[in-house]
Design a protein around this motif. Sequence first.
Motif, PDB file in Angstrom:
ATOM      1  N   LYS A 256     -18.990  75.468   8.472  1.00  0.00           N
ATOM      2  CA  LYS A 256     -20.119  74.563   8.700  1.00  0.00           C
ATOM      3  C   LYS A 256     -21.386  75.035   7.997  1.00  0.00           C
ATOM      4  N   LYS A 257     -21.673  76.336   8.077  1.00  0.00           N
ATOM      5  CA  LYS A 257     -22.896  76.859   7.466  1.00  0.00           C
ATOM      6  C   LYS A 257     -22.880  76.731   5.943  1.00  0.00           C
ATOM      7  N   SER A 258     -21.678  76.691   5.373  1.00  0.00           N
ATOM      8  CA  SER A 258     -21.561  76.659   3.915  1.00  0.00           C
ATOM      9  C   SER A 258     -21.796  75.274   3.327  1.00  0.00           C
ATOM     10  N   MET A 259     -21.735  74.236   4.159  1.00  0.00           N
ATOM     11  CA  MET A 259     -21.839  72.880   3.615  1.00  0.00           C
ATOM     12  C   MET A 259     -23.064  72.158   4.170  1.00  0.00           C
ATOM     13  N   ASP A 260     -23.414  71.038   3.541  1.00  0.00           N
ATOM     14  CA  ASP A 260     -24.555  70.265   4.030  1.00  0.00           C
ATOM     15  C   ASP A 260     -24.141  69.302   5.140  1.00  0.00           C
ATOM     16  N   SER A 261     -22.940  68.748   5.032  1.00  0.00           N
ATOM     17  CA  SER A 261     -22.438  67.953   6.160  1.00  0.00           C
ATOM     18  C   SER A 261     -20.911  67.913   6.156  1.00  0.00           C
ATOM     19  N   ILE A 262     -20.379  67.686   7.351  1.00  0.00           N
ATOM     20  CA  ILE A 262     -18.922  67.664   7.538  1.00  0.00           C
ATOM     21  C   ILE A 262     -18.577  66.482   8.444  1.00  0.00           C
ATOM     22  N   GLU A 263     -17.556  65.748   8.055  1.00  0.00           N
ATOM     23  CA  GLU A 263     -17.138  64.608   8.881  1.00  0.00           C
ATOM     24  C   GLU A 263     -15.655  64.705   9.182  1.00  0.00           C
TER      25      GLU A 263
END
Lengths: 117, 138
Positions: free
Chosen positions: B114-121
């Motif tokens: 999660k911290k590595s990306m801007d958003s996750i769906e």
Amino acid sequence: MDEFTITEKKQDGLAIIYLNGFLDAHTSNVLEKKFEELLALKSFKIVVNFSGLTYISSAGLGVFMAYIETMRSNEGDIKLCSMSDKIFNIFDMLGFPVLFNITKDENEAITKFTESV
Amino acid sequence: MKKKDKIVISSSTKNLHLVREFIEKKGESLNIEPNTLNQILVSVDEACTNIIKHNYKYDENNEIEVETDTKDKKFIITLFYKGEEFDPTKKNNPDMKEYFAKFKVGGLGIPLMKKSMDSIEFNHTQPDLNSLTLIKVI
């Protein structure tokens, strides 16, 4: 090329291990075995040199978490050195520098052991 | 570069590096700087590792499809896989102060992802088909 290998040298009562290749969920057991070996030899003072490591995921971070307490409770430590920016970045994202001593080069890590004696 | 591309791997941790190499090539062709690209690799790796471990319980007779796309300055990676409907975005990150104080082990894959990306769906699109979309602004 091997996916992940470890070489080792003994110096001034320390075990210095050199990580090469990538450390992920597939290869982290190799590092785990190395720590088990060191424990069996009562080698609690360990410097881990990251200069040959190209990649780390949480599986790799987990190995250091699994052994740090045991090493410290035996008057040892796991000191980490010579990380590339991208590897340090992964340690730093979760705050690992709070718990682990991470130095720029190997000599600095070795000196920290001799200072603390 | 083709806009959309994909790789399919059988669900074994020995194939994680194949996914990383695939994503790395895509990222390099998009001129993503090395630190950012490494974060993307870690995120995709953690997602695949969790699927292999939890959805497929290390049974190699399953597949993960990894699709890449770009849209509006976003690098979009979608994983398609079967099994349990588990939304990793709903899992709270651990308190790292407590984590270190108690020398805990494990459970850092999802926080790192999660911290590595801007958003996750996460989507449970069809019966027994999940998709996890990892998005990085580039």
